[in-house]
Design a protein around this motif. Structure first.
Motif, PDB file in Angstrom:
ATOM      1  N   GLY A 156       0.820  -1.205   0.000  1.00 23.71           N
ATOM      2  CA  GLY A 156       0.000   0.000   0.000  1.00 23.71           C
ATOM      3  C   GLY A 156       0.847   1.245   0.000  1.00 23.71           C
ATOM      4  N   SER A 157       0.285   2.342  -0.481  1.00 22.56           N
ATOM      5  CA  SER A 157       1.022   3.598  -0.509  1.00 22.56           C
ATOM      6  C   SER A 157       0.046   4.768  -0.462  1.00 22.56           C
ATOM      7  CB  SER A 157       1.872   3.673  -1.784  1.00 22.56           C
ATOM      8  OG  SER A 157       2.691   4.825  -1.765  1.00 22.56           O
ATOM      9  N   ILE A 158       0.505   5.861   0.094  1.00 21.10           N
ATOM     10  CA  ILE A 158      -0.303   7.081   0.107  1.00 21.10           C
ATOM     11  C   ILE A 158       0.543   8.236  -0.413  1.00 21.10           C
ATOM     12  CG2 ILE A 158      -1.677   6.305   2.076  1.00 21.10           C
ATOM     13  CD1 ILE A 158      -0.109   8.275   3.811  1.00 21.10           C
ATOM     14  N   CYS A 159      -0.117   9.264  -0.890  1.00 23.27           N
ATOM     15  CA  CYS A 159       0.609  10.386  -1.497  1.00 23.27           C
ATOM     16  C   CYS A 159      -0.203  11.669  -1.303  1.00 23.27           C
ATOM     17  CB  CYS A 159       0.794  10.085  -2.983  1.00 23.27           C
ATOM     18  SG  CYS A 159       1.483  11.423  -3.912  1.00 23.27           S
ATOM     19  N   ASP A 218      -6.053  15.829  -5.737  1.00 25.13           N
ATOM     20  CA  ASP A 218      -6.462  15.219  -4.470  1.00 25.13           C
ATOM     21  C   ASP A 218      -5.383  14.281  -3.929  1.00 25.13           C
ATOM     22  OD1 ASP A 218      -8.153  14.701  -2.389  1.00 25.13           O
ATOM     23  OD2 ASP A 218      -9.721  13.749  -3.586  1.00 25.13           O
ATOM     24  N   ASP A 219      -5.483  13.982  -2.631  1.00 26.40           N
ATOM     25  CA  ASP A 219      -4.639  12.929  -2.061  1.00 26.40           C
ATOM     26  C   ASP A 219      -4.892  11.621  -2.799  1.00 26.40           C
ATOM     27  OD1 ASP A 219      -3.652  14.628  -0.129  1.00 26.40           O
ATOM     28  OD2 ASP A 219      -5.019  13.950   1.443  1.00 26.40           O
ATOM     29  N   CYS A 220      -3.877  10.770  -2.814  1.00 25.24           N
ATOM     30  CA  CYS A 220      -4.015   9.484  -3.503  1.00 25.24           C
ATOM     31  C   CYS A 220      -3.590   8.352  -2.577  1.00 25.24           C
ATOM     32  CB  CYS A 220      -3.110   9.435  -4.746  1.00 25.24           C
ATOM     33  SG  CYS A 220      -3.659  10.504  -6.076  1.00 25.24           S
ATOM     34  N   SER A 221      -4.291   7.243  -2.654  1.00 30.47           N
ATOM     35  CA  SER A 221      -3.848   6.051  -1.933  1.00 30.47           C
ATOM     36  C   SER A 221      -4.333   4.817  -2.676  1.00 30.47           C
ATOM     37  CB  SER A 221      -4.373   6.048  -0.493  1.00 30.47           C
ATOM     38  OG  SER A 221      -5.776   6.139  -0.462  1.00 30.47           O
ATOM     39  N   ILE A 222      -3.500   3.787  -2.594  1.00 29.13           N
ATOM     40  CA  ILE A 222      -3.823   2.487  -3.200  1.00 29.13           C
ATOM     41  C   ILE A 222      -3.306   1.415  -2.265  1.00 29.13           C
ATOM     42  CG2 ILE A 222      -3.115   0.867  -5.032  1.00 29.13           C
ATOM     43  CD1 ILE A 222      -3.258   3.089  -7.027  1.00 29.13           C
ATOM     44  N   VAL A 223      -4.070   0.343  -2.116  1.00 29.07           N
ATOM     45  CA  VAL A 223      -3.556  -0.831  -1.408  1.00 29.07           C
ATOM     46  C   VAL A 223      -3.949  -2.068  -2.211  1.00 29.07           C
ATOM     47  CG1 VAL A 223      -5.528  -0.951   0.191  1.00 29.07           C
ATOM     48  CG2 VAL A 223      -3.355  -1.989   0.834  1.00 29.07           C
ATOM     49  N   LEU A 224      -2.990  -2.989  -2.311  1.00 30.28           N
ATOM     50  CA  LEU A 224      -3.145  -4.181  -3.150  1.00 30.28           C
ATOM     51  C   LEU A 224      -3.060  -5.436  -2.307  1.00 30.28           C
ATOM     52  CD1 LEU A 224      -0.395  -3.078  -5.705  1.00 30.28           C
ATOM     53  CD2 LEU A 224      -2.855  -2.844  -6.090  1.00 30.28           C
TER      54      LEU A 224
END
Lengths: 226, 305
Positions: free
Chosen positions: B34-37, B294-300
Motif C-alpha cells: 500500500g502507498s499514500i501520497c 487530491d490525495d491518492c492512496s492504493i492498497v493491493l
C-alpha cells in the motif's frame, strides 16, 4: 529500472462540471449604460473563469435572457467557447418564463452528465433584473418560484437573485431566494459582481467530497448594497 | 516537488497503524502493498495527506485484510479518524469474518454492528482527544503539547470513507462506505482481467459522499461476499483506491478499470516486497497523482505466484 505503469496506462475522465445559468434581464429598460455594463461584466466573467486553469474546464456557462426569452449560449466550458455573446436590450420582462427555460435547460444538461458518467457540482442560478415581471404569465411565475424554492431547500440548486437599480422588484426576487435575502447591485458594478462570481465558481470547482463551500460573504461588499 | 508522500506516519496516535510503519508483503499466500501520497491541493493549503492504508495478516487462521480510508477534506482531523476507522475495522473484520460471510443469523445487523463499533471508537477518540504533531499544531493554531497533550474534537472532524477486503481461506468479504473503488482481478474462462467489485457511492454532486460518521453510514455501506475459487474462475487479487486515483483508474461512463490496475496487481504478486513498495510509491506519486489535485492512496492484495 523499468516502471510498472506509465501515463498511457491511465484513463481520462471529464473534469467534474459546475453548471452556471445566468438568467439575465435584457428588457428594454436595460437600454444604454445598464446593458453596456452588463456586457462588460459578462465579458470579464468569461475572462476570469478562463484564466483559472481548473474552472476553465469545469465551469459550464449558459446564458438565458429575457425578454424575449432566449438561450443566448448553451452550457459549454470556456476552453471550448471562450467568447461571451453580445447582449442587446429589448422587450418586456417575462421573468417566470425565463426562469422556467433556465431550469429546463439545466435539467437537460444534468441528464446528459448522468448519461455520460460526468460528475457535477451543485448548479448555480444567477437571476438579475432591473424591474418587475411584465409580459409573462403570473401562474408560470408562481410555479417557478415554487420550483426554485423546492430545489434550494433540498440543496439541489444555489440561487443568487440580484436587483439592478432602484426599480428592481426585490419582493419578487425574495420569493426566489428562500434562504437568504436577494442582493442589490451597487450602481452598475456588474464587473465587480462577476469577479466575485468567478472566484466563487473557482472555489466550487476545486472542492472535494466532504468540503463545505461557504459563500465569500466579505466579498459581497465589493458589489452589493448590504 | 509538489507531491510528498509518506507523511502519514506523522499523524501519530496509532504507531502500529497504517502505511509505511507497518510491514507490507508478508510470507503468506497473499502479498500486500500500500502507498499514500499527498495531493497538490493539500500541499498548497498546508494540509497533511488525509488518506490512510492498512494491512493485516494472521497466517495461523489464514485471515488477511487490506483497508483504505480517505479523510474528508473539510474535517481537520480526518487523518486521525481514518487511522482509527482502519484499525478498528481490521479487528472487527477478523473477529466477525464468518458472521459477515454467512450474513446469517445476523443479516445486515452484522454490517450495522461493525459501523456502530467503528463509530464508537471514533466517539471515544473525539472525547479523549488526539495528539497532533508539533507541526500540525502550529498549522492549525492549536495549543502546544505542554498546554494540551490531547486535543478533543467533534466527531464530524474525524470523517473518512472506508474500504476493506478480507480473505479467510477461500472466502472473501468486502466493505465499502463512500467513494473510491474496490477492484477484483479474476482469471478464468471469459472473466480474466480487473473488474469493479464495489463502485464509488457519491451523492448527486461531485463533492458529496458518505463517511464513517454519517448517520446513514450502515445503510450506505455496500458489502460483497464470495469465494476465491469458483468452478471456472479464480480471484487472484484485489485493488483498493481512494477517489484521487479513481480519477484516472476508473472510467466512470462504463465503470471500466484502467490497464494500470492489472499491471500493479501482477507486479505485487511477483516482485519482492521492497521493490514492489518502491514501485508503487513511484507509480502513485509520479504517475497517478499527476492527474489529480487530491490525495491518492492504493492498497493491493494478490495471490503470490
Amino acid at each position: 529500472m523499468d516502471r510498472i505503469i506509465e501515463f498511457d496506462d491511465l484513463l481520462d475522465n471529464p473534469t467534474p462540471r459546475v453548471p452556471v445559468v445566468l438568467c439575465l434581464d435584457c428588457s428594454g429598460s436595460m437600454t444604454g449604460a445598464p446593458i453596456e455594463e452588463l456586457n462588460r461584466g459578462v465579458k470579464s466573467f468569461y475572462e476570469e473563469v478562463y484564466a483559472d486553469e481548473i474552472a476553465r474546464y469545469s465551469a459550464e456557462i449558459c446564458i438565458v435572457t429575457f425578454g424575449p426569452v432566449q438561450v443566448e449560449t448553451d452550457f459549454q466550458t470556456l476552453d471550448v467557447q471562450p467568447n461571451p455573446p453580445i447582449l442587446r436590450a429589448s422587450g418586456l420582462t417575462p421573468m417566470g418564463e425565463a426562469v422556467k427555460k433556465s431550469l429546463d435547460v439545466l435539467e437537460e444538461r444534468k441528464k446528459k452528465y448522468r448519461d455520460n458518467g460526468v460528475d457535477y457540482y451543485q448548479p448555480w442560478l444567477v437571476l438579475m433584473t432591473d424591474g418587475y415581471p411584465e409580459g409573462g404569465s403570473s401562474q408560470i411565475l408562481d410555479e417557478q418560484v415554487a420550483r426554485v424554492s423546492q430545489m434550494v431547500q433540498s440543496r439541489k440548486l444555489t440561487v443568487f437573485p440580484i436587483g439592478i437599480g432602484e426599480r428592481a422588484d426585490m419582493a419578487t426576487l425574495q420569493r426566489f431566494s428562500p434562504n437568504r435575502l436577494p442582493l442589490k447591485l451597487q450602481g452598475l458594478k456588474f464587473k465587480e459582481f462577476f469577479a466575485w462570481l468567478s472566484k466563487s465558481v473557482s472555489r466550487v470547482s476545486q472542492s472535494t467530497p466532504g468540503d463545505k463551500v461557504t459563500l465569500d460573504v466579505a466579498g459581497l461588499s465589493g458589489w452589493a448594497e448590504i | 516537488m509538489l507531491i510528498t508522500r509518506g507523511n502519514a506516519r506523522n499523524a501519530g496516535l496509532y504507531k502500529h497503524g497504517a502505511n509505511k510503519d507497518m510491514p507490507m508483503n508478508g510470507n503468506s499466500d497473499w502479498a500486500t502493498c500500500g502507498s499514500i501520497c499527498q495531493g497538490v491541493s493539500h500541499y498548497r493549503d498546508m494540509q497533511p495527506c488525509q488518506d490512510r492504508v492498512f494491512t493485516h495478516s494472521n497466517d495461523m487462521s489464514g485471515f488477511h485484510c487490506v483497508l483504505l480510508a480517505d479523510g474528508a477534506g473539510s474535517a481537520r482531523f480526518s487523518q486521525f479518524g481514518a487511522e482509527i476507522a482502519l484499525a478498528s475495522a481490521a479487528v472487527l473484520l477478523e473477529e466477525h469474518f464468518d458472521d459477515l460471510f454467512r450474513a446469517f443469523p445476523y443479516g445486515r445487523t452484522a454490517e450495522k454492528a461493525i459501523v456502530e463499533r467503528v463509530q464508537s471508537e471514533l466517539v471515544n477518540l473525539s472525547e479523549t482527544g488526539i495528539d497532533p504533531t508539533d507541526e500540525t499544531r502550529d498549522i492549525l493554531n492549536l495549543p502546544s503539547r505542554e498546554e494540551l497533550p490531547y486535543v478533543p474534537c467533534e466527531l464530524r472532524e474525524l470523517a473518512s470513507t472506508l474500504l476493506a477486503v478480507a480473505v479467510k481461506g477461500e472466502r472473501y468479504v468486502s466493505l465499502h462506505i463512500g467513494d473510491g473503488v474496490i477492484g477484483v482481478q479474476k482469471r478464468g474462462i471469459g472473466t480474466s482481467g480487473v473488474q469493479v467489485l464495489s463502485k464509488p457511492e457519491n451523492g448527486e454532486f461531485a463533492n458529496e459522499t458518505y463517511f464513517t460518521v454519517s448517520g446513514n453510514a450502515s445503510e450506505a455501506m455496500s458489502i460483497h461476499r464470495g469465494r476465491i475459487i469458483k468452478r471456472h474462475s479464480e480471484i487472484t487479487g484485489f485493488i483498493l483506491m481512494s477517489d484521487g486515483p479513481e480519477a484516472s483508474l476508473l472510467r466512470k461512463c462504463d465503470m471500466r478499470l484502467a490497464g494500470a490496475c492489472g499491471k500493479l496487481l501482477d507486479a505485487c504478486s511477483s516482485l519482492p516486497a521492497e521493490e514492489m513498495q518502491e514501485q508503487l510509491d513511484y507509480a502513485l506519486s509520479e504517475v497517478i497523482a499527476k492527474r489529480t489535485q487530491d490525495d491518492c492512496s492504493i492498497v493491493l492484495m494478490t495471490r503470490r505466484k
